[in-house]
Scaffold this active site. Sequence first.
Site, PDB file in Angstrom:
ATOM      1  N   SER A 145      -5.952 -15.853   5.266  1.00 17.29           N
ATOM      2  CA  SER A 145      -5.551 -14.636   4.528  1.00 17.29           C
ATOM      3  C   SER A 145      -4.046 -14.713   4.302  1.00 17.29           C
ATOM      4  O   SER A 145      -3.350 -15.467   5.007  1.00 17.29           O
ATOM      5  CB  SER A 145      -5.877 -13.411   5.392  1.00 17.29           C
ATOM      6  OG  SER A 145      -5.252 -12.242   4.886  1.00 17.29           O
ATOM      7  N   TYR A 158      -6.128  -8.669  13.412  1.00 16.59           N
ATOM      8  CA  TYR A 158      -6.423  -9.461  12.202  1.00 16.59           C
ATOM      9  C   TYR A 158      -5.278 -10.440  11.929  1.00 16.59           C
ATOM     10  O   TYR A 158      -5.499 -11.637  11.709  1.00 16.59           O
ATOM     11  CB  TYR A 158      -6.625  -8.500  11.016  1.00 16.59           C
ATOM     12  CG  TYR A 158      -7.154  -9.150   9.761  1.00 16.59           C
ATOM     13  CD1 TYR A 158      -8.519  -9.413   9.607  1.00 16.59           C
ATOM     14  CD2 TYR A 158      -6.305  -9.495   8.708  1.00 16.59           C
ATOM     15  CE1 TYR A 158      -9.016  -9.996   8.452  1.00 16.59           C
ATOM     16  CE2 TYR A 158      -6.792 -10.079   7.551  1.00 16.59           C
ATOM     17  CZ  TYR A 158      -8.151 -10.323   7.427  1.00 16.59           C
ATOM     18  OH  TYR A 158      -8.646 -10.906   6.269  1.00 16.59           O
TER      19      TYR A 158
HETATM   20  P1  NAD Z   1     -17.630  -9.698   3.808  1.00 19.95           P
HETATM   21  O1  NAD Z   1     -17.626  -8.520   4.726  1.00 19.95           O
HETATM   22  O2  NAD Z   1     -18.134  -9.544   2.420  1.00 19.95           O
HETATM   23  O3  NAD Z   1     -18.427 -10.910   4.500  1.00 19.95           O
HETATM   24  C1  NAD Z   1     -18.246 -11.224   5.856  1.00 19.95           C
HETATM   25  C2  NAD Z   1     -19.297 -12.232   6.303  1.00 19.95           C
HETATM   26  O4  NAD Z   1     -19.068 -12.531   7.698  1.00 19.95           O
HETATM   27  C3  NAD Z   1     -20.737 -11.717   6.203  1.00 19.95           C
HETATM   28  O5  NAD Z   1     -21.580 -12.763   5.750  1.00 19.95           O
HETATM   29  C4  NAD Z   1     -21.096 -11.347   7.632  1.00 19.95           C
HETATM   30  O6  NAD Z   1     -22.478 -11.458   7.925  1.00 19.95           O
HETATM   31  C5  NAD Z   1     -20.289 -12.393   8.416  1.00 19.95           C
HETATM   32  N1  NAD Z   1     -20.051 -11.931   9.782  1.00 19.95           N
HETATM   33  C6  NAD Z   1     -19.376 -10.815  10.169  1.00 19.95           C
HETATM   34  N2  NAD Z   1     -19.437 -10.699  11.507  1.00 19.95           N
HETATM   35  C7  NAD Z   1     -20.181 -11.730  11.973  1.00 19.95           C
HETATM   36  C8  NAD Z   1     -20.608 -12.149  13.266  1.00 19.95           C
HETATM   37  N3  NAD Z   1     -20.312 -11.460  14.367  1.00 19.95           N
HETATM   38  N4  NAD Z   1     -21.356 -13.273  13.361  1.00 19.95           N
HETATM   39  C9  NAD Z   1     -21.696 -13.962  12.262  1.00 19.95           C
HETATM   40  N5  NAD Z   1     -21.320 -13.633  11.008  1.00 19.95           N
HETATM   41  C10 NAD Z   1     -20.563 -12.527  10.871  1.00 19.95           C
HETATM   42  O7  NAD Z   1     -16.114 -10.205   3.815  1.00 19.95           O
HETATM   43  P2  NAD Z   1     -15.225 -11.083   2.799  1.00 19.95           P
HETATM   44  O8  NAD Z   1     -14.213 -10.189   2.208  1.00 19.95           O
HETATM   45  O9  NAD Z   1     -16.056 -11.951   1.943  1.00 19.95           O
HETATM   46  O10 NAD Z   1     -14.425 -11.951   3.872  1.00 19.95           O
HETATM   47  C11 NAD Z   1     -14.629 -13.338   4.075  1.00 19.95           C
HETATM   48  C12 NAD Z   1     -13.362 -13.924   4.694  1.00 19.95           C
HETATM   49  O11 NAD Z   1     -12.270 -13.748   3.785  1.00 19.95           O
HETATM   50  C13 NAD Z   1     -12.933 -13.232   6.001  1.00 19.95           C
HETATM   51  O12 NAD Z   1     -12.501 -14.208   6.929  1.00 19.95           O
HETATM   52  C14 NAD Z   1     -11.768 -12.368   5.569  1.00 19.95           C
HETATM   53  O13 NAD Z   1     -10.862 -12.124   6.621  1.00 19.95           O
HETATM   54  C15 NAD Z   1     -11.175 -13.218   4.470  1.00 19.95           C
HETATM   55  N6  NAD Z   1     -10.311 -12.489   3.535  1.00 19.95           N
HETATM   56  C16 NAD Z   1     -10.830 -11.487   2.742  1.00 19.95           C
HETATM   57  C17 NAD Z   1      -9.982 -10.818   1.875  1.00 19.95           C
HETATM   58  C18 NAD Z   1     -10.470  -9.714   0.975  1.00 19.95           C
HETATM   59  O14 NAD Z   1      -9.627  -9.056   0.337  1.00 19.95           O
HETATM   60  N7  NAD Z   1     -11.771  -9.476   0.856  1.00 19.95           N
HETATM   61  C19 NAD Z   1      -8.634 -11.176   1.800  1.00 19.95           C
HETATM   62  C20 NAD Z   1      -8.154 -12.194   2.617  1.00 19.95           C
HETATM   63  C21 NAD Z   1      -9.008 -12.848   3.476  1.00 19.95           C
END
Ligand code: NAD
Length: 267
Positions: A145, A158
Amino acid sequence: MDGFLQGRSALVTGSTSGIGLAIARLLASAGTKLAVHGLGAEDQIAAAVADVRAEGHGEVRHFGGDLREAAAIERLMGDVADWTGGIDILVNNAGIQHTAPLADMPPDKWDAILAINLSSAFHTMRHALPSMASRGYGRVINVASVHGLVASKEKSPYVASKFGLVGMSKVAALEYAAQGSRDSGGITVNCICPGWVETPLIEPQIEAHRSGGRREDGVRALLAEKQPSLRMSLPDEIAALAVFLCRREAHNLTGSAIPVDGGWTAQ
Ligand code: NAD
């Protein structure tokens, strides 16, 4: 997508939703045998698998496993290795968020965020990297991130987890840099560092910025705070970078933390 990953296999953690699902779809469309992983209701998991299968040329299967538990990760990695014969591309994408001032952060949230966002990647990499080295090709793509590069208030676990993920990825990149060759593609370990991306993860933060207005007002307020482009990224745009990192010509692109943040970290 050209099928340049035909014959390769991939595991994408947290690919039942958001960025992970987009990466899984694009890797499958480039030819990989794809292990979808993540939590969710049965119909959400079935829909994610169907989505990836529709894009792909190879086999697709869902694997469960709660990433808070080292024993569950051990089982996951064993099961996926048996199914694939060795993971070529490992995408550590699963992640969670909880916002609160440090003094009010519930200790169980600290434990869960560190376990899922950071420790799980240690465990998956520990399993996958040696077998990548033995084949001379491997890609570890850790979805960190902008919060692996700069901090924001109210995100102590985080930010700690994402800075840790960037650091650990650099260590692994150094340890495996000399494995393989230009022809085999080598072993690379990188982080993608997105700013705001349209996924369910950020809905609570959009909600908190709405101030009684519409969802779009919340989105605009979030972007105005940090992301100079004033545009959200889409999951497919993050996926396009992940797939580029898998190309053979990216063999020397390792140990990096690549921002996709509309200028957030340029400020
Ligand atoms: P999301 O909530 O859409 O998806 C999260 C995924 O992680 C899901 O498939 C969920 O089942 C899985 N997950 C959560 N807890 C779990 C557990 N205990 N065991 C197994 N699986 C688990 O989130 P996203 O926005 O697609 O995020 C994906 C990655 O991108 C994350 O690491 C997040 O920190 C990072 N990220 C997201 C953003 C954003 O703006 N959305 C920005 C920077 C980084």
